[in-house]
Write an enzyme that holds these catalytic residues in place. Structure first.
Site, short mmCIF file in Angstrom:
data_model
loop_
_atom_site.label_atom_id
_atom_site.label_comp_id
_atom_site.label_asym_id
_atom_site.label_seq_id
_atom_site.Cartn_x
_atom_site.Cartn_y
_atom_site.Cartn_z
N ASP A 70 0.86 -1.17 0.00
CA ASP A 70 0.00 0.00 0.00
C ASP A 70 0.91 1.23 0.00
O ASP A 70 2.12 1.14 0.18
CB ASP A 70 -0.97 -0.01 1.19
CG ASP A 70 -2.17 0.92 0.93
OD1 ASP A 70 -2.12 1.71 -0.02
OD2 ASP A 70 -3.16 0.86 1.68
C1 BGC Z 1 -4.98 3.35 0.22
C2 BGC Z 1 -5.16 2.33 -0.87
C3 BGC Z 1 -5.02 2.96 -2.22
C4 BGC Z 1 -3.66 3.64 -2.29
C5 BGC Z 1 -3.36 4.26 -3.64
C6 BGC Z 1 -3.75 4.19 0.02
O1 BGC Z 1 -3.74 5.27 0.89
O2 BGC Z 1 -4.95 2.70 1.46
O3 BGC Z 1 -6.42 1.71 -0.73
O4 BGC Z 1 -5.18 2.02 -3.23
O5 BGC Z 1 -3.61 4.64 -1.30
O6 BGC Z 1 -4.12 5.36 -3.89
#
Ligand code: BGC
Length: 756
Positions: free
Chosen positions: A284
């Site tokens: 993530d």
């Molecule tokens: C989130 C994810 C997301 C990623 C990219 C993160 O802050 O937890 O769910 O896909 O950002 O945008």
């Protein structure tokens, strides 16, 4: 044959049918020709601005330890879209790349790309995974023509705590239901083959257990026993993987004290080993670096080492891999094989998408103009919204009478922000307001409109979201607005109050300790109830709320989540009775916040409390509130009513090879055509590991004319009785079971049978 060849050979043979123009041999050769730097940088993901002339990128790039040379070797880019832009970016990037390897473009396409569907929690309320499959297919089509190859969806985290803002991205509290939605969404995005036109690769997230942060505070520690993790939280990830998800994303949280992005047991043993996931694992956002702040890694280099050892293929955004992996390999701290495996998986994904043949895939400006937000997509958005609404209460107030004067009051009356916090491409200008939708409706009678209050008062701090968007109406105007609304309510026959959370109050980093409608709106609600007794509440939120007061005072409550682009028209369809509500709660609505986390599939405890049946002191209960939520999982009313006959079983005993048919007669006992979702739950009375008091095992939607009756059957076979036993295996155990069939999870309609 080297280990690498064996690995690639095995991986590519499995997917022979999907391989694009590159043959297995060509992919092998490509990997062998690539330098260590090139392979490592396939594992690096950048934001689009680093590769275009759009932004000043030198600063952040340096902070990330990225040089321009390394950025020019990156494997993927996130957060950008637009056919013309991405084609240009791809062309220029490939021209400079020593092996002309195309980039993967990834984006968060959650509940739609530009046509926005209800938030996933609302989609869960449809109890119709096929609907979500259709929504995901439309979202895939709109994203694909805009140049996107991978979506960071579906989020399949199981959720029980309404304080956590990201419950809106989940389909709820039930592992069976979440698994169905997980598989359906993956299929919707990916179709049969991700190389086909208008398909994107799906990424199941956030592995694992991200939906259980302590106290509902986002990013907080997750404490789950291995049993609970496996029984409730893992099935929906597994379902997405079994449906063919090309990618999985790690979670921010720790699990058993180890951050997921460095958790070898979770990633190597469970994900790759047990679940047999052979696709691409991405961290993530900055989660690899965050292992330092968790106190798990001393520095970026150690973070790179731990994540690579755990098998994380792509580093989202931190530059850590790019900066340290080559050194770690050269120092002999990690075998080059780990890098080869990760790079091979990434190249394989590019190949499966057909990018070596056509690096632009479906990116097409003309198609963008024709397809995005087209009539057909809007119609699906309206259908999905209607099906997501849950009628929580109705004392004959709905549908609205067409004659008479209706006052529409509340900050959601003239508001376009109803797409939810994750609709980053969706534009509020595409959304019809409730006021406009009522205006369009032929037969809405005499209607007047006002906001009545700001969306939030000073007590709600949308930190980091500050600005005009977060606080649309100045709080100072509250007094004047209230006065106007009370005046309107006094002279109206019915008041429809469109109230609820600000759309940014739920979503990432939007945890709330209080889960009520903002106080400034509650003051309005109370005043309106004082002057008009026919109040219908249309409630917007991304999470279950404590709505005791609303539910007590309003004549009707229709919960509409964050309904998306066509949400307002769908609300009008339901308010005026053109659509009879069908939605059912995918997550319990707690009695109050002190009861959270509350979910229907709990264990009985050694001192179960049955209201009215046991009055002794030493029971598992609260002194001040009931144990039961205000509205349970599976609950939702219709404009008609249904009866369900006692459960009849065709026999009372079965072996593992046999099955039992559980049968009920469902009757429409009201005066309108309507649809009921008949739900089937199992309870294993005594087992080697305690079982939930009920577990959803099936459901069936039946549409009946007034007076019509239909027989609904559920087949009970061994697969429905299996669970993770004390032996650590999915198996059933002989003994007594109860089969419940009803219209929500609180049903007591059951029959007993034995597994012998
Ligand atoms: C989130 C994810 C997301 C990623 C990219 C993160 O802050 O937890 O769910 O896909 O950002 O945008």
């Amino acid at each position: 044959m080297t280990i690498m060849e064996m690995f690639l050979g095995c991986m590519l043979t499995k997917r022979k049918d999907m391989v694009g123009k590159m043959t297995e041999q060509e992919l092998h050769s490509l990997l062998e020709e690539m330098t260590l730097e090139e392979k490592v940088n396939q594992m690096q993901q950048l934001i689009g601005a680093f590769l275009t002339d759009e932004g000043v990128v030198t600063g952040p790039m340096q902070e990330m330890g990225l040089t321009e040379e390394r950025a020019a070797l990156a494997g993927s880019v996130l957060g950008t879209h637009g056919a013309a832009k991405l084609k240009k970016m791809q062309r220029e990037f490939m021209e400079k790349h020593p092996h002309r390897i195309p980039l993967l473009f990834m984006l968060d396409v959650i509940n739609g790309f530009r046509t926005i569907f209800p938030i996933p929690l609302g989609q869960g309320a449809s109890f119709e995974p096929e609907l979500s499959e259709r929504c995901a297919a439309v979202a895939a089509k709109e994203s694909a023509v805009s140049g996107v190859h991978v979506t960071f969806a579906p989020m399949v985290d199981l959720v029980r705590d309404a304080r956590w803002g990201r419950v809106m991205e989940s389909t709820g509290e039930d592992p069976y239901m979440n698994s169905l939605f997980s598989a359906a969404m993956v299929k919707g995005f990916q179709g049969e083959d991700i190389k086909e036109p208008y398909r994107v690769a799906a990424c199941v997230k956030h592995f694992g257990g991200y939906g259980a942060p302590t106290a509902g505070r986002d990013y907080n520690t997750v404490e789950l026993s291995e049993h609970t993790l496996r029984e409730f939280y893992l099935p929906s990830y597994k379902a997405g993987i079994d449906a063919g998800a090309a990618m999985v994303m790690t979670a921010f949280n720790t699990l058993g004290g180890i951050p997921c992005s460095g958790n070898k047991w979770l990633m190597r043993d469970v994900l790759r080993g047990e679940m047999e996931f052979d696709g691409v694992l991405i961290s993530d956002w900055a989660a690899i670096e965050e292992m330092i702040y968790h106190g798990y890694c001393a520095d970026r280099k150690e973070a790179a080492l731990r994540a690579a050892e755990a098998g994380v293929d792509i580093d989202m955004m931190t530059g850590i891999y790019s900066e340290h992996l080559c050194g770690l390999v050269r120092e002999g701290k990690i075998p080059e094989k780990l890098v080869d495996e990760a790079a091979a998986r990434i190249l394989d994904l590019k190949n499966r998408l057909g990018l070596f043949e056509n690096p632009y895939k479906d990116a097409d400006e003309k198609a963008e103009a024709e397809i995005i937000l087209c009539k057909e997509h809007r119609e699906l958005a309206r259908e999905a919204a209607r099906k997501s609404f849950v009628l929580l209460k109705n004392e004959d107030a709905l549908p609205l009478k067409k004659e008479g004067k209706t006052a529409y009051i509340g900050p959601y009356v003239d508001n376009r922000h109803m797409m939810g916090a994750w609709s980053i491409i969706g534009e509020s200008k595409d959304v019809t307001t409730l006021q406009e939708a009522v205006g369009e409706y032929d037969g809405s009678g005499q209607a007047v409109f006002c906001a009545g209050s700001p969306m939030v008062g000073d007590d709600v701090k949308l930190e980091g979201f500050a600005g005009s968007e977060a606080q649309e109406t100045p709080v100072q105007d509250a007094g004047r607005m209230l006065e106007e609304a009370v005046g309107m309510a006094k002279s109206a026959d019915t008041v429809v109050m469109a109230i609820g959370e600000h759309y940014l109050q739920s979503g990432e980093a939007s945890s709330q300790a209080n889960i009520q409608v903002p106080e400034v709106q509650m003051e309005l609600f109370r005043k309106i109830c004082e002057v008009n007794e026919n109040v219908v509440v249309v409630l917007f939120s991304g999470r279950p709320l404590d709505i005791r007061e609303i539910s007590e005072k309003a004549k009707a409550v229709l919960h509409v989540w964050m309904p998306g682009t066509e949400g307002a028209r769908a609300i009008v369809d339901v308010l005026y009775g053109d659509y009879n509500p069908t939605g059912k709660l995918p997550m319990s609505f707690p009695y109050c916040v002190g009861q959270v986390p509350v979910h229907y599939n709990e264990y009985a405890t050694g001192r179960p409390y049955m209201p009215g049946k046991n009055k002794d002191r030493f029971r598992s209960k609260y002194l001040d509130i009931p144990n039961a939520p205000l509205y349970p999982f599976g609950y939702g009313l219709s404009y008609t009513s249904f009866s369900v006959s006692p459960v009849m079983l065709d026999k009372e005993c079965m072996t593992r090879e046999e099955n039992i048919q559980a049968e009920v007669k469902v009757k429409n006992t009201g005066a309108r055509r309507g649809t009921e979702t008949v739900q089937f739950y199992i309870h294993d009375v005594a087992a080697s590991v305690v079982r939930p008091v009920k577990e959803l095992k099936g459901f069936c939607k039946v549409t009946l004319e007034p007076g019509e009756e239909q027989t609904v059957r559920f087949t009970i076979d061994d697969s429905k009785l299996r669970f993770l036993t004390e032996n650590g295996r999915q198996e059933s155990e002989a003994g007594e079971f109860e089969a419940f069939v009803g219209t929500d999870s609180a049903t007591v309609n059951c029959a007993k049978f034995q597994l012998v």
